[in-house]
Design a protein around this motif. Structure first.
Motif, PDB file in Angstrom:
ATOM      1  N   SER A 184       0.842  -1.197   0.000  1.00  0.00           N
ATOM      2  CA  SER A 184       0.000   0.000   0.000  1.00  0.00           C
ATOM      3  C   SER A 184       0.869   1.235   0.000  1.00  0.00           C
ATOM      4  CB  SER A 184      -0.892  -0.002   1.244  1.00  0.00           C
ATOM      5  OG  SER A 184      -1.609   1.191   1.335  1.00  0.00           O
ATOM      6  N   LEU A 185       0.729   2.082  -1.012  1.00  0.00           N
ATOM      7  CA  LEU A 185       1.587   3.247  -1.149  1.00  0.00           C
ATOM      8  C   LEU A 185       1.137   4.392  -0.270  1.00  0.00           C
ATOM      9  CD1 LEU A 185       2.282   3.250  -4.971  1.00  0.00           C
ATOM     10  CD2 LEU A 185       3.657   2.310  -3.136  1.00  0.00           C
ATOM     11  N   GLY A 186      -0.128   4.682  -0.222  1.00  0.00           N
ATOM     12  CA  GLY A 186      -0.615   5.774   0.610  1.00  0.00           C
ATOM     13  C   GLY A 186      -0.140   7.118   0.088  1.00  0.00           C
ATOM     14  N   ALA A 223       5.282   9.441   1.748  1.00  0.00           N
ATOM     15  CA  ALA A 223       5.627  10.539   0.847  1.00  0.00           C
ATOM     16  C   ALA A 223       6.692  10.117  -0.164  1.00  0.00           C
ATOM     17  CB  ALA A 223       6.115  11.744   1.651  1.00  0.00           C
ATOM     18  N   ILE A 224       7.723   9.371   0.289  1.00  0.00           N
ATOM     19  CA  ILE A 224       8.775   8.992  -0.667  1.00  0.00           C
ATOM     20  C   ILE A 224       8.317   7.860  -1.591  1.00  0.00           C
ATOM     21  CG2 ILE A 224      10.584   9.803   0.896  1.00  0.00           C
ATOM     22  CD1 ILE A 224      11.358   6.835   1.326  1.00  0.00           C
ATOM     23  N   LYS A 225       7.292   7.119  -1.171  1.00  0.00           N
ATOM     24  CA  LYS A 225       6.679   6.155  -2.100  1.00  0.00           C
ATOM     25  C   LYS A 225       5.875   6.901  -3.159  1.00  0.00           C
ATOM     26  CE  LYS A 225       6.155   2.255   1.116  1.00  0.00           C
ATOM     27  NZ  LYS A 225       5.182   1.420   1.872  1.00  0.00           N
ATOM     28  N   ALA A 226       5.094   7.879  -2.710  1.00  0.00           N
ATOM     29  CA  ALA A 226       4.176   8.570  -3.616  1.00  0.00           C
ATOM     30  C   ALA A 226       4.902   9.425  -4.641  1.00  0.00           C
ATOM     31  CB  ALA A 226       3.204   9.426  -2.809  1.00  0.00           C
ATOM     32  N   ASP A 227       6.023  10.027  -4.245  1.00  0.00           N
ATOM     33  CA  ASP A 227       6.699  10.930  -5.194  1.00  0.00           C
ATOM     34  C   ASP A 227       7.778  10.254  -6.031  1.00  0.00           C
ATOM     35  OD1 ASP A 227       8.985  10.720  -3.602  1.00  0.00           O
ATOM     36  OD2 ASP A 227       8.807  12.720  -2.731  1.00  0.00           O
ATOM     37  N   GLY A 228       7.923   8.937  -5.878  1.00  0.00           N
ATOM     38  CA  GLY A 228       8.855   8.185  -6.704  1.00  0.00           C
ATOM     39  C   GLY A 228      10.265   8.079  -6.161  1.00  0.00           C
ATOM     40  N   THR A 229      10.531   8.714  -5.010  1.00  0.00           N
ATOM     41  CA  THR A 229      11.882   8.668  -4.446  1.00  0.00           C
ATOM     42  C   THR A 229      12.299   7.242  -4.095  1.00  0.00           C
ATOM     43  OG1 THR A 229      11.685  10.905  -3.555  1.00  0.00           O
ATOM     44  CG2 THR A 229      13.352   9.483  -2.565  1.00  0.00           C
ATOM     45  N   LEU A 230      11.401   6.481  -3.502  1.00  0.00           N
ATOM     46  CA  LEU A 230      11.753   5.115  -3.114  1.00  0.00           C
ATOM     47  C   LEU A 230      12.069   4.267  -4.343  1.00  0.00           C
ATOM     48  CD1 LEU A 230      12.154   3.146  -0.806  1.00  0.00           C
ATOM     49  CD2 LEU A 230       9.729   2.574  -0.926  1.00  0.00           C
ATOM     50  N   ASP A 231      11.291   4.429  -5.405  1.00  0.00           N
ATOM     51  CA  ASP A 231      11.577   3.690  -6.642  1.00  0.00           C
ATOM     52  C   ASP A 231      12.960   4.044  -7.185  1.00  0.00           C
ATOM     53  OD1 ASP A 231       9.182   2.336  -6.651  1.00  0.00           O
ATOM     54  OD2 ASP A 231       8.160   3.811  -7.907  1.00  0.00           O
ATOM     55  N   LYS A 232      13.337   5.315  -7.085  1.00  0.00           N
ATOM     56  CA  LYS A 232      14.655   5.742  -7.567  1.00  0.00           C
ATOM     57  C   LYS A 232      15.768   5.124  -6.728  1.00  0.00           C
ATOM     58  CE  LYS A 232      13.072  10.150  -9.502  1.00  0.00           C
ATOM     59  NZ  LYS A 232      13.097  11.643  -9.365  1.00  0.00           N
ATOM     60  N   LEU A 233      15.549   5.007  -5.425  1.00  0.00           N
ATOM     61  CA  LEU A 233      16.560   4.396  -4.571  1.00  0.00           C
ATOM     62  C   LEU A 233      16.698   2.902  -4.861  1.00  0.00           C
ATOM     63  CD1 LEU A 233      15.885   6.165  -1.146  1.00  0.00           C
ATOM     64  CD2 LEU A 233      17.699   6.625  -2.815  1.00  0.00           C
ATOM     65  N   ILE A 234      15.585   2.242  -5.128  1.00  0.00           N
ATOM     66  CA  ILE A 234      15.649   0.828  -5.505  1.00  0.00           C
ATOM     67  C   ILE A 234      16.436   0.674  -6.803  1.00  0.00           C
ATOM     68  CG2 ILE A 234      14.281  -1.138  -6.304  1.00  0.00           C
ATOM     69  CD1 ILE A 234      12.118  -0.216  -4.311  1.00  0.00           C
ATOM     70  N   ALA A 235      16.169   1.538  -7.762  1.00  0.00           N
ATOM     71  CA  ALA A 235      16.893   1.490  -9.034  1.00  0.00           C
ATOM     72  C   ALA A 235      18.380   1.775  -8.842  1.00  0.00           C
ATOM     73  CB  ALA A 235      16.285   2.487 -10.010  1.00  0.00           C
ATOM     74  N   LYS A 236      18.703   2.622  -7.865  1.00  0.00           N
ATOM     75  CA  LYS A 236      20.109   2.958  -7.595  1.00  0.00           C
ATOM     76  C   LYS A 236      20.890   1.734  -7.131  1.00  0.00           C
ATOM     77  CE  LYS A 236      22.928   5.765  -4.415  1.00  0.00           C
ATOM     78  NZ  LYS A 236      22.876   6.818  -3.362  1.00  0.00           N
ATOM     79  N   TYR A 237      20.277   0.889  -6.310  1.00  0.00           N
ATOM     80  CA  TYR A 237      20.998  -0.226  -5.720  1.00  0.00           C
ATOM     81  C   TYR A 237      20.763  -1.562  -6.410  1.00  0.00           C
ATOM     82  CZ  TYR A 237      22.388   2.852  -1.974  1.00  0.00           C
ATOM     83  OH  TYR A 237      22.960   3.875  -1.259  1.00  0.00           O
ATOM     84  N   TRP A 238      19.685  -1.673  -7.176  1.00  0.00           N
ATOM     85  CA  TRP A 238      19.413  -2.923  -7.877  1.00  0.00           C
ATOM     86  C   TRP A 238      18.932  -2.607  -9.287  1.00  0.00           C
ATOM     87  CZ3 TRP A 238      17.163  -2.260  -2.917  1.00  0.00           C
ATOM     88  CH2 TRP A 238      17.803  -2.969  -1.897  1.00  0.00           C
ATOM     89  N   THR A 239      19.227  -3.500 -10.181  1.00  0.00           N
ATOM     90  CA  THR A 239      18.694  -3.389 -11.537  1.00  0.00           C
ATOM     91  C   THR A 239      17.488  -4.308 -11.647  1.00  0.00           C
ATOM     92  OG1 THR A 239      19.936  -5.236 -12.504  1.00  0.00           O
ATOM     93  CG2 THR A 239      21.040  -3.088 -12.400  1.00  0.00           C
ATOM     94  N   THR A 240      16.770  -4.205 -12.729  1.00  0.00           N
ATOM     95  CA  THR A 240      15.603  -5.079 -12.957  1.00  0.00           C
ATOM     96  C   THR A 240      15.975  -6.259 -13.848  1.00  0.00           C
ATOM     97  OG1 THR A 240      14.951  -3.697 -14.832  1.00  0.00           O
ATOM     98  CG2 THR A 240      13.962  -3.206 -12.682  1.00  0.00           C
ATOM     99  N   GLU A 241      17.247  -6.462 -14.066  1.00  0.00           N
ATOM    100  CA  GLU A 241      17.658  -7.569 -14.919  1.00  0.00           C
ATOM    101  C   GLU A 241      17.572  -8.879 -14.164  1.00  0.00           C
ATOM    102  OE1 GLU A 241      20.933  -4.904 -17.445  1.00  0.00           O
ATOM    103  OE2 GLU A 241      21.547  -6.603 -16.205  1.00  0.00           O
TER     104      GLU A 241
END
Length: 247
Positions: free
Chosen positions: A13-15, A229-247
């Motif tokens: 749940s993003l909220g 807030a960081i889920k809703a504004d995309g910050t958390l997604d950017k941090l996940i992308a920083k440390y892991w790839t989707t490959e």
């Protein structure tokens, strides 16, 4: 594992936090076992504590007006130190379990992580059934990884160590045949021991991870607002992308 983290996170749940709490610029001490890249580790070049958990907490603090001071501590005493007031919270890739929730409070989950097994490259063909049949596992003591290892191999075939590094050393020395590992760390250890250790068994269990507070701490709600807030504004997604790839 990396795809699983992203897909499971999307199911949380993003909220939305339209008006995040304000903690008045307070500096909070954050306990962390900084031996677990990429979640939290020591930068060998600077000696600073860095990693995904560090960035998540700092991003939340930006939203709710606080500062985080990370403090390295051993996993075996991290929750006791929290209860004694040495830290204001713990951020150390902590799985949310019913047993822990009975004595501590957690934030909402900020990521979901699948457990894996690290093995020697020469043993890449090993399967879960091989470990059920008598191959030995190791894990860090008092973790959900250790519990999973015992479920797979039986208590007599599991060696638990105070640190995850001890588990890895046992594997490299041939004392055990595999290490149950927090899946988010899998890539880091494959890279560190490239050609020697590999992760071929993934997604054993999915653990939601949360920030940990003393029972009844009134800052939990504020951190949940910041997390939303960081889920809703995309910050958390950017941090996940920083440390892991989707490959």
């Amino acid at each position: 594992m990396k795809v699983t983290i992203l897909s499971l996170l999307a199911a949380l749940s993003l909220g939305t936090a339209l008006h995040a709490a304000d903690l008045g610029g307070v500096t909070l001490k954050v306990g962390s076992d900084t031996t677990s890249p990429p979640m939290e580790f020591i930068d060998p070049a600077t000696g600073a504590i860095i990693g995904f958990d560090v960035d998540v907490v700092n991003a939340i603090c930006e939203r709710i007006n606080c500062k985080a001071e990370f403090v390295t501590t051993g996993w075996d005493g991290i929750f006791t130190a929290l209860q004694e007031g040495q830290f204001d919270l713990v951020a150390s890739g902590v799985s949310i379990t019913e047993e822990r929730q009975a004595v501590m409070d957690f934030s909402d989950p900020y990521i979901v992580n699948g457990q894996a097994i690290l093995v020697r490259a020469a043993d890449a063909a090993l399967t879960v059934d091989d470990f059920k049949a008598g191959k030995k596992l190791s894990a860090q003591a008092n973790t959900t990884d250790a519990a999973t290892a015992e479920e797979i191999a039986g208590k007599d075939n599991v060696q638990a160590y105070d640190s995850f590094n001890g588990s890895v050393l046992a594997l490299r020395n041939g004392d055990v045949d595999g290490v149950v590992i927090n899946g988010a760390n899998a890539g880091a250890y494959e890279a560190e021991f490239a050609g020697e250790l590999v992760v071929t068994i993934r997604d054993l269990k999915a653990d939601p991870l949360g920030l940990v507070f003393q029972k009844g701490n009134d800052r939990v709600a504020a951190f949940n607002e910041g997390l939303a807030a960081i889920k809703a504004d995309g910050t958390l997604d950017k941090l996940i992308a920083k440390y892991w790839t989707t490959e």
